[in-house]
Write a protein that holds these residues in place. Structure first.
Motif, PDB file in Angstrom:
ATOM      1  N   LYS A 167      -1.154  22.694  -8.367  1.00  0.00           N
ATOM      2  CA  LYS A 167      -2.185  21.657  -8.434  1.00  0.00           C
ATOM      3  C   LYS A 167      -1.558  20.288  -8.218  1.00  0.00           C
ATOM      4  CE  LYS A 167      -2.409  20.551 -13.341  1.00  0.00           C
ATOM      5  NZ  LYS A 167      -3.069  19.278 -13.416  1.00  0.00           N
ATOM      6  N   ASP A 168      -2.410  19.303  -8.029  1.00  0.00           N
ATOM      7  CA  ASP A 168      -1.939  17.938  -7.869  1.00  0.00           C
ATOM      8  C   ASP A 168      -1.735  17.310  -9.245  1.00  0.00           C
ATOM      9  OD1 ASP A 168      -1.176  15.608  -6.581  1.00  0.00           O
ATOM     10  OD2 ASP A 168      -3.094  15.304  -5.562  1.00  0.00           O
ATOM     11  N   GLU A 181      -2.832  15.008 -11.945  1.00  0.00           N
ATOM     12  CA  GLU A 181      -4.196  14.556 -12.201  1.00  0.00           C
ATOM     13  C   GLU A 181      -4.340  13.628 -13.395  1.00  0.00           C
ATOM     14  OE1 GLU A 181      -6.172  18.313 -12.639  1.00  0.00           O
ATOM     15  OE2 GLU A 181      -6.339  18.593 -10.460  1.00  0.00           O
ATOM     16  N   HIS A 182      -3.417  13.678 -14.344  1.00  0.00           N
ATOM     17  CA  HIS A 182      -3.587  12.885 -15.564  1.00  0.00           C
ATOM     18  C   HIS A 182      -2.257  12.756 -16.301  1.00  0.00           C
ATOM     19  CE1 HIS A 182      -3.666  16.880 -17.305  1.00  0.00           C
ATOM     20  NE2 HIS A 182      -4.748  17.155 -16.606  1.00  0.00           N
ATOM     21  N   ASP A 196       0.090  15.702 -16.891  1.00  0.00           N
ATOM     22  CA  ASP A 196       0.894  16.085 -15.727  1.00  0.00           C
ATOM     23  C   ASP A 196       2.096  15.157 -15.572  1.00  0.00           C
ATOM     24  OD1 ASP A 196      -0.930  18.120 -15.119  1.00  0.00           O
ATOM     25  OD2 ASP A 196      -2.082  16.828 -13.772  1.00  0.00           O
ATOM     26  N   PHE A 249      -1.991   5.891 -11.336  1.00  0.00           N
ATOM     27  CA  PHE A 249      -3.413   5.856 -11.683  1.00  0.00           C
ATOM     28  C   PHE A 249      -3.913   4.470 -12.076  1.00  0.00           C
ATOM     29  CE2 PHE A 249      -2.112  10.294 -12.829  1.00  0.00           C
ATOM     30  CZ  PHE A 249      -2.737  10.906 -11.739  1.00  0.00           C
ATOM     31  N   VAL A 256      -1.494  12.952  -4.750  1.00  0.00           N
ATOM     32  CA  VAL A 256      -0.844  12.148  -5.795  1.00  0.00           C
ATOM     33  C   VAL A 256       0.620  12.553  -5.929  1.00  0.00           C
ATOM     34  CG1 VAL A 256      -0.907  11.439  -8.219  1.00  0.00           C
ATOM     35  CG2 VAL A 256      -3.052  11.818  -6.985  1.00  0.00           C
TER      36      VAL A 256
END
Length: 129
Positions: free
Chosen positions: A3-4, A6-7, A10, A56, A98
């Motif tokens: 997955k990328d 994201e938050h 991670d 972000f 990202v």
């Protein structure tokens, strides 16, 4: 499929895994130990905030990353190793926009730090932090 990023969780994962690699590295670990005396937690906490802001646009990181590097005995070899370990870590756990942005930002930061450190070294100037 990975997955990328994201938050913040991670970010904590890749920061923790990356600095585990740094701690095991013969070239980089002594630089960090010389600065943090083996107490990694404050640095990790700062890096969570730094990467959360960089990736972000989240508020929280306050500081001047370059000023922390001026007094270190580091050169392009250190930055190349740092970038290699960073990219390996991102690629082990993530893929996507990202994740690619994180690697790109790390590369730009390393280039800028190398250039600025070289400028200071060549000029003989005492940097103002």
């Amino acid at each position: 499929m990975k997955k990328d990023i994201e938050h913040i969780n991670d970010i904590k994962l890749f920061v923790n895994k990356f600095y585990q690699k740094v701690q095991a590295d013969e070239l980089l670990n002594p630089i960090f130990i010389g600065r943090n005396g083996g107490n990694w937690e404050p640095h990790l906490e700062r890096m969570y905030l730094f990467w959360n802001a960089a990736l972000f646009a989240e508020r929280g990181y306050v500081g001047n990353p370059f000023s922390k590097h001026i007094s270190l005995n580091i050169n392009i070899t250190h930055f190349q190793k740092w970038l290699t370990l960073f990219a390996q870590t991102i690629d082990e756990y993530f893929e996507g926009g990202v994740a690619n942005d994180a690697k790109w930002r790390a590369g730009i930061m390393a280039e800028n730090f190398i250039r600025r450190l070289d400028d200071i070294s060549m000029s003989g100037a005492i940097p103002i932090a």
